[in-house]
Write an enzyme that holds these catalytic residues in place. Structure first.
Site, PDB file in Angstrom:
ATOM      1  CG  HIS A  52      37.186  17.441  20.551  1.00  0.00           C
ATOM      2  ND1 HIS A  52      35.747  17.285  20.433  1.00  0.00           N
ATOM      3  CD2 HIS A  52      37.214  18.381  21.596  1.00  0.00           C
ATOM      4  CE1 HIS A  52      35.184  18.007  21.165  1.00  0.00           C
ATOM      5  NE2 HIS A  52      36.262  18.815  21.939  1.00  0.00           N
ATOM      6  CD  GLU A  54      36.499  12.604  16.743  1.00  0.00           C
ATOM      7  OE1 GLU A  54      35.701  11.894  16.813  1.00  0.00           O
ATOM      8  OE2 GLU A  54      37.018  13.545  17.517  1.00  0.00           O
ATOM      9  CB  CYS A  82      31.249  16.456  19.361  1.00  0.00           C
ATOM     10  SG  CYS A  82      32.570  17.275  18.831  1.00  0.00           S
ATOM     11  CB  CYS A  85      34.588  16.067  15.575  1.00  0.00           C
ATOM     12  SG  CYS A  85      35.792  16.340  16.979  1.00  0.00           S
TER      13      CYS A  85
END
Length: 155
Positions: A52, A54, A82, A85
């Protein structure tokens, strides 16, 4: 640089990723008013479900700063992080998360999101991390719309 400029960098990076066939997310790690890293989602490119925006940005920031302690750093994310993250931000000791769209927005665009908000996780962790939600939401929503026009892949 200002918060708006940092978020615009995250949006630009997310759009770069969308143009490369990636999911519509971007994140920028900032310390003392300077960009440490700015990355887009790389799940499809890396064939890595943890890539992801991040996570990729945190990894690069840790590498650049030579530490896993990112105290004093801020994360600007085009979408609410999420749970994975957010947890990574928590463990890295990020001081502030600033995001545009919400987890619910990602879910509406077809992403397999766990609907646990950053505020809920912050409360569970008894964290002092500052969270700013809905920052430049309209600009961040445009990334989802561009991704949708290109018929991008979700996960």
């Amino acid at each position: 640089m200002s918060s708006e400029m940092f978020m615009r960098l995250a949006v630009k990076k997310a759009l770069d990723g969308v143009r490369k066939g990636q999911a519509p997310f971007g994140a920028c790690v900032v310390k003392d008013g300077k960009v440490i890293s700015c990355e887009h989602n790389a799940v499809w490119k890396m064939k890595d479900c943890t890539a992801h925006a991040e996570i990729v940005a945190l990894r690069k920031a840790c590498e650049k700063l030579g530490t896993i302690d990112l105290s004093g750093c801020e994360v600007y994310s085009t979408c609410e992080p999420c749970p994975m993250c957010f947890s990574a931000c928590h463990w890295a000791k990020i001081s502030r998360i600033c995001y545009g769209t919400r987890i619910e927005d990602a879910k509406r665009f077809g992403f397999n999101e766990l609907q646990i908000s950053n505020e809920q996780m912050k409360g569970q962790a008894n964290s002092k991390m500052e969270i700013e939600a809905g920052f430049m939401r309209d600009e961040c929503m445009e990334v989802f719309k561009e991704w949708q026009k290109r018929q991008g892949l979700s996960y």
